[in-house]
Design a protein around this motif. Structure first.
Motif, PDB file in Angstrom:
ATOM      1  N   CYS A   1       4.484   5.781  -5.408  1.00 60.91           N
ATOM      2  CA  CYS A   1       4.562   5.846  -6.872  1.00 60.91           C
ATOM      3  C   CYS A   1       3.609   6.908  -7.421  1.00 60.91           C
ATOM      4  O   CYS A   1       3.982   7.716  -8.285  1.00 60.91           O
ATOM      5  N   PHE A   2       2.385   6.923  -6.903  1.00 54.38           N
ATOM      6  CA  PHE A   2       1.423   7.903  -7.387  1.00 54.38           C
ATOM      7  C   PHE A   2       1.738   9.306  -6.865  1.00 54.38           C
ATOM      8  O   PHE A   2       1.425  10.305  -7.525  1.00 54.38           O
TER       9      PHE A   2
ATOM     10  N   VAL B   1      -5.408   7.349  -3.272  1.00 57.81           N
ATOM     11  CA  VAL B   1      -5.012   5.937  -3.199  1.00 57.81           C
ATOM     12  C   VAL B   1      -5.658   5.263  -1.996  1.00 57.81           C
ATOM     13  O   VAL B   1      -6.093   4.101  -2.081  1.00 57.81           O
TER      14      VAL B   1
ATOM     15  N   LYS C   1       2.447   1.881  -3.399  1.00 56.58           N
ATOM     16  CA  LYS C   1       1.491   2.435  -4.350  1.00 56.58           C
ATOM     17  C   LYS C   1       1.309   3.928  -4.113  1.00 56.58           C
ATOM     18  O   LYS C   1       1.286   4.728  -5.059  1.00 56.58           O
TER      19      LYS C   1
ATOM     20  N   LYS D   1       6.578   1.602 -10.614  1.00 57.00           N
ATOM     21  CA  LYS D   1       5.332   0.901 -10.291  1.00 57.00           C
ATOM     22  C   LYS D   1       5.261  -0.463 -10.982  1.00 57.00           C
ATOM     23  O   LYS D   1       4.765  -1.444 -10.412  1.00 57.00           O
TER      24      LYS D   1
ATOM     25  N   PHE E   1       4.621  -3.878  -8.726  1.00 60.49           N
ATOM     26  CA  PHE E   1       3.435  -4.722  -8.847  1.00 60.49           C
ATOM     27  C   PHE E   1       3.598  -5.834  -9.878  1.00 60.49           C
ATOM     28  O   PHE E   1       2.662  -6.593 -10.114  1.00 60.49           O
TER      29      PHE E   1
ATOM     30  N   TYR F   1       0.838  -1.201   0.000  1.00 58.64           N
ATOM     31  CA  TYR F   1       0.000   0.000   0.000  1.00 58.64           C
ATOM     32  C   TYR F   1       0.875   1.255   0.000  1.00 58.64           C
ATOM     33  O   TYR F   1       0.621   2.213  -0.754  1.00 58.64           O
TER      34      TYR F   1
ATOM     35  N   SER G   1       6.014   2.326 -17.893  1.00 59.70           N
ATOM     36  CA  SER G   1       5.654   1.088 -17.208  1.00 59.70           C
ATOM     37  C   SER G   1       5.835  -0.112 -18.137  1.00 59.70           C
ATOM     38  O   SER G   1       6.418  -1.137 -17.753  1.00 59.70           O
TER      39      SER G   1
ATOM     40  N   THR H   1      -8.128   2.055  -2.140  1.00 62.17           N
ATOM     41  CA  THR H   1      -7.732   0.833  -1.443  1.00 62.17           C
ATOM     42  C   THR H   1      -8.778   0.380  -0.434  1.00 62.17           C
ATOM     43  O   THR H   1      -9.188  -0.786  -0.420  1.00 62.17           O
TER      44      THR H   1
ATOM     45  N   ASP I   1      -2.612   1.682 -16.924  1.00 65.76           N
ATOM     46  CA  ASP I   1      -1.542   2.665 -16.709  1.00 65.76           C
ATOM     47  C   ASP I   1      -1.520   3.750 -17.782  1.00 65.76           C
ATOM     48  O   ASP I   1      -1.043   4.863 -17.534  1.00 65.76           O
TER      49      ASP I   1
END
Length: 328
Positions: free
Chosen positions: A54-55, A284, A51, A241, A245, A48, A84, A288, A252
């Motif tokens: 990255c964002f 995010v 993520k 990312k 993942f 988590y 990506s 989630t 993406d």
């Protein structure tokens, strides 16, 4: 609506000139963030956190273009997504180490940003935005049709490999350490760009382009430079990312990803140093922990965006900055 909000919201960096005390405060915030990055995996799930980071880097890169360059792009998913794909493909098919794969994806985003930026900066305002969207859609259809991307299945089971061929990244905590370093490096690079003479010229162009032209600045060159820098850092986020993942997919590079990064930037605070980080954290976290609501998550995000535009156009961090009279 995003375009209107971007034009109406006065950038905090312009409204609140920085002093030595302000810069000292920002350094303390950087130190606090560094401490949080170290302690966070002891409390929260590393995947988590990765993520979010990255964002957050993706949103920071976009904010560099919009908040400080005054250029609203609706196609930033192209750089995030294509980086990506290249990172994932090179790690899986060519067996490159993760750091080389990430650098290759980042370089791909930089090259794509140079080509797309050279075309887009020929127009201004909504025409610029529409050109970036059209170019991003071209990238999307390329990703859909090209053989190496895997079409609708994407590139799956990407190996994380070993950093420098010596440090295995299979453990999420080890992978988190790499992502945290990439994020912190990207954040510091953006901070340095903003506070450099180049960054000051960008703000001048954003605030009054005609005056910048009259002072002898080659405006289009500055616009292209910030466009490429933003695309490069967005690509760094996307490439990282993909390794985290172990997947690169059409999501993406889809137009909705471009809209999502606009949302993150505006919710956190356009034209602030730390706003996009908060915006990415909010979005995010919603995705989630509200995943059980399915498609309703998008509706909830839309409501949050509308509330931000109506109640505090400066975003979360922008509102705090205005209350404290400190640029954040």
């Amino acid at each position: 609506m995003a375009d209107t909000a971007a034009l109406d919201a006065a950038p905090i960096a312009a409204a609140l000139p920085e002093s030595r005390d302000d810069k000292a405060l920002q350094r303390k915030i950087f130190l606090g963030l560094a401490v949080l990055l170290v302690l966070a995996p002891l409390v929260l799930y590393p995947v988590y956190l990765m993520k979010v980071l990255c964002f957050a880097l993706f949103a920071l890169a976009f904010n560099l273009l919009l908040g400080y360059g005054g250029l609203l792009s609706f196609g930033h998913a192209a750089y995030f997504g294509m980086a990506s794909y290249l990172s994932a493909y090179s790690a899986k098919m060519w067996g490159l180490t993760p750091e080389v794969a990430i650098l290759l994806g980042t370089a791909t985003a930089a090259l794509l940003g140079l080509v797309f930026g050279a075309l887009a900066i020929r127009r201004q305002g909504i025409y610029f935005s529409m050109i970036t969207l059209a170019l991003a859609q071209m990238a999307f259809f390329f990703a859909l049709q090209a053989k190496f991307t895997g079409g609708e299945d994407g590139i799956q089971a990407v190996p994380r490999g070993a950093l420098f061929g010596a440090i295995p990244l299979d453990d999420d905590r080890v992978m988190y350490a790499l992502v945290a370093m990439v994020f912190f490096f990207g954040m510091l690079a953006i901070y340095r760009i903003i506070h450099s003479p180049f960054g000051q010229v960008l703000k001048a162009i954003r605030d009054n382009e005609n005056r910048a032209v009259s002072l002898g600045y080659r405006v289009n060159q500055y616009k292209l430079a910030v466009f490429v820098l933003s695309a490069t850092l967005a690509g760094l986020a996307g490439a990282t990312k993909a390794i985290v993942f172990q997947l690169a997919s059409l999501t993406d590079v889809h137009w909705s990803m471009s809209g999502e990064v606009v949302l993150m930037t505006l919710v956190g605070g356009m034209g602030t140093v730390f706003g996009p980080i908060v915006g990415a954290l909010v979005i995010v976290t919603m995705e989630t922990y509200l995943a059980q609501f399915g498609a309703w998550v998008t509706v909830i995000q839309g409501c949050v965006f509308v509330l931000c535009v109506l109640l505090f156009r400066e975003g979360v961090v922008g509102l705090i900055a205005r209350m404290l009279r400190k640029p954040l």
